[in-house]
Write a protein that holds these residues in place. Structure first.
Motif, mmCIF file in Angstrom:
data_model
loop_
_atom_site.group_PDB
_atom_site.id
_atom_site.type_symbol
_atom_site.label_atom_id
_atom_site.label_comp_id
_atom_site.label_asym_id
_atom_site.label_seq_id
_atom_site.Cartn_x
_atom_site.Cartn_y
_atom_site.Cartn_z
ATOM 1 N N ARG A 34 0.833 -1.206 0.000
ATOM 2 C CA ARG A 34 0.000 0.000 0.000
ATOM 3 C C ARG A 34 0.866 1.253 0.000
ATOM 4 N N ALA A 35 1.962 1.209 0.757
ATOM 5 C CA ALA A 35 2.862 2.361 0.792
ATOM 6 C C ALA A 35 3.525 2.587 -0.561
ATOM 7 N N LEU A 36 3.895 1.504 -1.236
ATOM 8 C CA LEU A 36 4.552 1.616 -2.535
ATOM 9 C C LEU A 36 3.593 2.071 -3.638
ATOM 10 N N SER A 37 2.294 1.972 -3.369
ATOM 11 C CA SER A 37 1.314 2.427 -4.358
ATOM 12 C C SER A 37 0.936 3.886 -4.163
ATOM 13 N N ALA A 38 1.532 4.536 -3.152
ATOM 14 C CA ALA A 38 1.277 5.953 -2.879
ATOM 15 C C ALA A 38 2.546 6.744 -3.147
ATOM 16 N N GLU A 39 2.395 8.038 -3.295
ATOM 17 C CA GLU A 39 3.570 8.897 -3.490
ATOM 18 C C GLU A 39 4.331 9.044 -2.174
ATOM 19 N N PRO A 40 5.664 9.152 -2.212
ATOM 20 C CA PRO A 40 6.494 9.352 -3.407
ATOM 21 C C PRO A 40 6.902 8.065 -4.128
ATOM 22 N N CYS A 41 6.379 6.916 -3.692
ATOM 23 C CA CYS A 41 6.857 5.639 -4.233
ATOM 24 C C CYS A 41 6.229 5.276 -5.582
ATOM 25 N N ARG A 42 4.965 5.623 -5.755
ATOM 26 C CA ARG A 42 4.214 5.116 -6.910
ATOM 27 C C ARG A 42 4.893 5.433 -8.230
ATOM 28 N N SER A 43 5.447 6.610 -8.364
ATOM 29 C CA SER A 43 6.059 7.005 -9.630
ATOM 30 C C SER A 43 7.515 6.564 -9.748
ATOM 31 N N GLY A 348 7.864 12.644 11.972
ATOM 32 C CA GLY A 348 7.545 13.332 10.732
ATOM 33 C C GLY A 348 7.787 12.552 9.457
ATOM 34 N N VAL A 349 8.086 11.242 9.577
ATOM 35 C CA VAL A 349 8.333 10.417 8.388
ATOM 36 C C VAL A 349 7.154 9.471 8.211
ATOM 37 N N GLY A 350 6.279 9.783 7.255
ATOM 38 C CA GLY A 350 5.121 8.946 6.989
ATOM 39 C C GLY A 350 5.514 7.602 6.395
ATOM 40 N N PHE A 351 4.543 6.688 6.329
ATOM 41 C CA PHE A 351 4.834 5.313 5.941
ATOM 42 C C PHE A 351 5.424 5.217 4.538
ATOM 43 N N SER A 352 4.816 5.880 3.559
ATOM 44 C CA SER A 352 5.326 5.796 2.186
ATOM 45 C C SER A 352 6.707 6.426 2.070
ATOM 46 N N ASP A 353 6.892 7.540 2.761
ATOM 47 C CA ASP A 353 8.204 8.184 2.754
ATOM 48 C C ASP A 353 9.242 7.300 3.424
ATOM 49 N N LEU A 354 8.844 6.600 4.496
ATOM 50 C CA LEU A 354 9.750 5.693 5.187
ATOM 51 C C LEU A 354 10.196 4.561 4.266
ATOM 52 N N VAL A 355 9.258 3.941 3.575
ATOM 53 C CA VAL A 355 9.587 2.863 2.642
ATOM 54 C C VAL A 355 10.532 3.369 1.557
ATOM 55 N N ASP A 356 10.243 4.538 1.034
ATOM 56 C CA ASP A 356 11.095 5.129 0.003
ATOM 57 C C ASP A 356 12.515 5.342 0.536
ATOM 58 N N ARG A 357 12.626 5.844 1.742
ATOM 59 C CA ARG A 357 13.949 6.097 2.328
ATOM 60 C C ARG A 357 14.701 4.792 2.608
ATOM 61 N N LEU A 358 13.983 3.765 3.047
ATOM 62 C CA LEU A 358 14.634 2.478 3.309
ATOM 63 C C LEU A 358 15.189 1.870 2.028
ATOM 64 N N ILE A 359 14.448 1.994 0.941
ATOM 65 C CA ILE A 359 14.947 1.506 -0.347
ATOM 66 C C ILE A 359 16.167 2.314 -0.771
ATOM 67 N N GLY A 360 16.119 3.619 -0.535
ATOM 68 C CA GLY A 360 17.263 4.463 -0.863
ATOM 69 C C GLY A 360 18.504 4.068 -0.075
ATOM 70 N N LEU A 361 18.333 3.731 1.204
ATOM 71 C CA LEU A 361 19.459 3.279 2.013
ATOM 72 C C LEU A 361 20.025 1.965 1.483
ATOM 73 N N ALA A 362 19.135 1.085 1.027
ATOM 74 C CA ALA A 362 19.585 -0.198 0.470
ATOM 75 C C ALA A 362 20.448 0.022 -0.761
ATOM 76 N N LEU A 363 20.034 0.942 -1.614
ATOM 77 C CA LEU A 363 20.786 1.211 -2.841
ATOM 78 C C LEU A 363 22.111 1.906 -2.538
ATOM 79 N N ALA A 364 22.152 2.691 -1.466
ATOM 80 C CA ALA A 364 23.379 3.421 -1.126
ATOM 81 C C ALA A 364 24.354 2.595 -0.302
#
Length: 370
Positions: A34-43, A348-364
């Motif tokens: 559900r988080a990945l289907s919302a912004e900022p992840c969806r796009s 201040g880190v919502g669920f979709s933003d958290l998922v996005d940041r965790l993926i970013g950490l994985a890539l970095a």
């Protein structure tokens, strides 16, 4: 479906698993979908879902998040057998059609939303390493260390992270239960917490008030693992911090939240099923004590070699105010009542933003290693 588009990254979301926390993993992974289907992840991301059944079959699943959460996904017609290829040239999954056709599905990053054994214990992380695929969360060693309470306690002791008194025993020692109890009683006073060294959230844990209860608790713990850990009872507040980041680029830790358990101690059902426990953020502590807990959470995160994320659990002892680390959970729950996302949201880190940041950490993480 062999390659992701130029504008998106393909995330392989792994869920389910053969551990005792299979159902919770499915609920956590549904929240990720559900988080990945919302912004900022969806796009930014295309999601491939890989469900692992309780008997260890891997199935690519295209259905709904609701079906993941309620367990009906396994019967969905979209399911196709698949495996993660260890061949770095494939860099992803091999999917098998009924006619024998094999499709290669290249993935850019893996998110193992798996709790307990074979999910957060370093095993699947090792497979990702062999395949050369970046993944969310702690590496092989840190995952294995944090999963094994005897090893984690030993490392915390060596690193100066305050912890309660404890000892452990291999399964063989339980062949003489009276001798084992005598040894444990020479180290610890009743009541004593008895835990399997390697098991998921609160599974197989008992609180023993006397020798007969201790012997029974050992049997319960050894039904889950081949090692048993004994810890002194701490009369205190149960507080938890969310740690986030990679050591190379910086680790942040939230102020601790507090668990008001619905039972005598914070059980598996409290955490994931019945929701009777209450959460207070921040915990009912002085500002100085809140800072102390957060500081020790960061120290433990770094001492145990964690990356990406961890929920850091502590006791604050009544009367003395001692802050004692209980454990670090390298892939905490992501359900509606889970503490880790609640703590991050409070900061201040919502669920979709958290998922996005965790993926970013994985890539970095350890950039260039893949």
């Amino acid at each position: 479906m062999s390659n992701s588009t130029n504008d998106t990254l393909r995330v392989a979301l792994f869920f389910g698993g053969v551990s005792s926390e299979h159902e919770v993993s499915c609920v956590s992974a549904a929240a990720w979908v559900r988080a990945l289907s919302a912004e900022p992840c969806r796009s930014k991301y295309e999601v491939v879902r890989v469900g692992i059944t309780k008997d260890g079959r891997w199935l690519r699943f295209d259905g709904s998040a609701d079906a993941m959460a309620d367990g009906s996904w396994e019967q969905d017609a979209s399911c196709r057998p698949c495996v993660l290829s260890p061949d770095r040239g494939d860099h992803g999954l091999l999917e098998f059609a009924p006619d024998g056709t094999v499709t290669r599905i290249r993935i850019d990053v893996a998110a193992p939303v798996l709790h307990g054994k074979n999910g957060e214990d370093g095993t699947i992380q090792g497979l990702f390493e062999v395949a050369g695929i970046p993944y969310v969360g702690c590496g092989v060693l840190a995952s294995a260390v944090c999963m094994d309470k005897a090893v984690a306690n030993t490392m915390m002791d060596a690193s100066g992270v305050p912890h309660c008194r404890w000892c452990w025993a291999p399964a063989e020692e339980a062949d003489d239960p009276e001798a084992l109890c005598s040894r444990v009683e020479s180290v610890l006073s009743y009541p004593i917490f008895v835990k399997p060294a390697n098991a998921g959230s609160s599974v197989g844990i008992s609180k023993a008030a006397d020798r007969e209860a201790l012997k029974k608790a050992v049997r319960v713990a050894l039904a889950e693992d081949t090692k048993v850990v004994f810890e002194e009872f701490i009369d205190g507040q149960e507080v938890e911090c969310a740690a986030f980041g990679n050591p190379e680029t910086g680790v942040t830790v939230t102020r601790p939240g507090e668990i008001l358990a619905g039972a005598e101690f914070y059980t598996y059902d409290d955490k994931y099923k019945n929701g009777v426990s209450q959460v207070l953020i921040p915990a009912r502590l002085s500002e100085e004590k809140l800072d102390e807990v957060a500081s020790l959470a960061k120290k433990a995160f770094l001492a145990l070699g964690c990356t990406g994320l961890s929920r850091c659990d502590f006791f604050v002892e009544k009367g003395t105010g001692r802050v004692l680390c209980n454990e670090l959970n390298t892939l905490p729950g992501f359900t509606a009542i889970s503490m880790y996302p609640k703590l991050m949201e409070h900061d201040g880190v919502g669920f979709s933003d958290l998922v996005d940041r965790l993926i970013g950490l994985a890539l970095a993480k350890r950039k260039g290693a893949y």
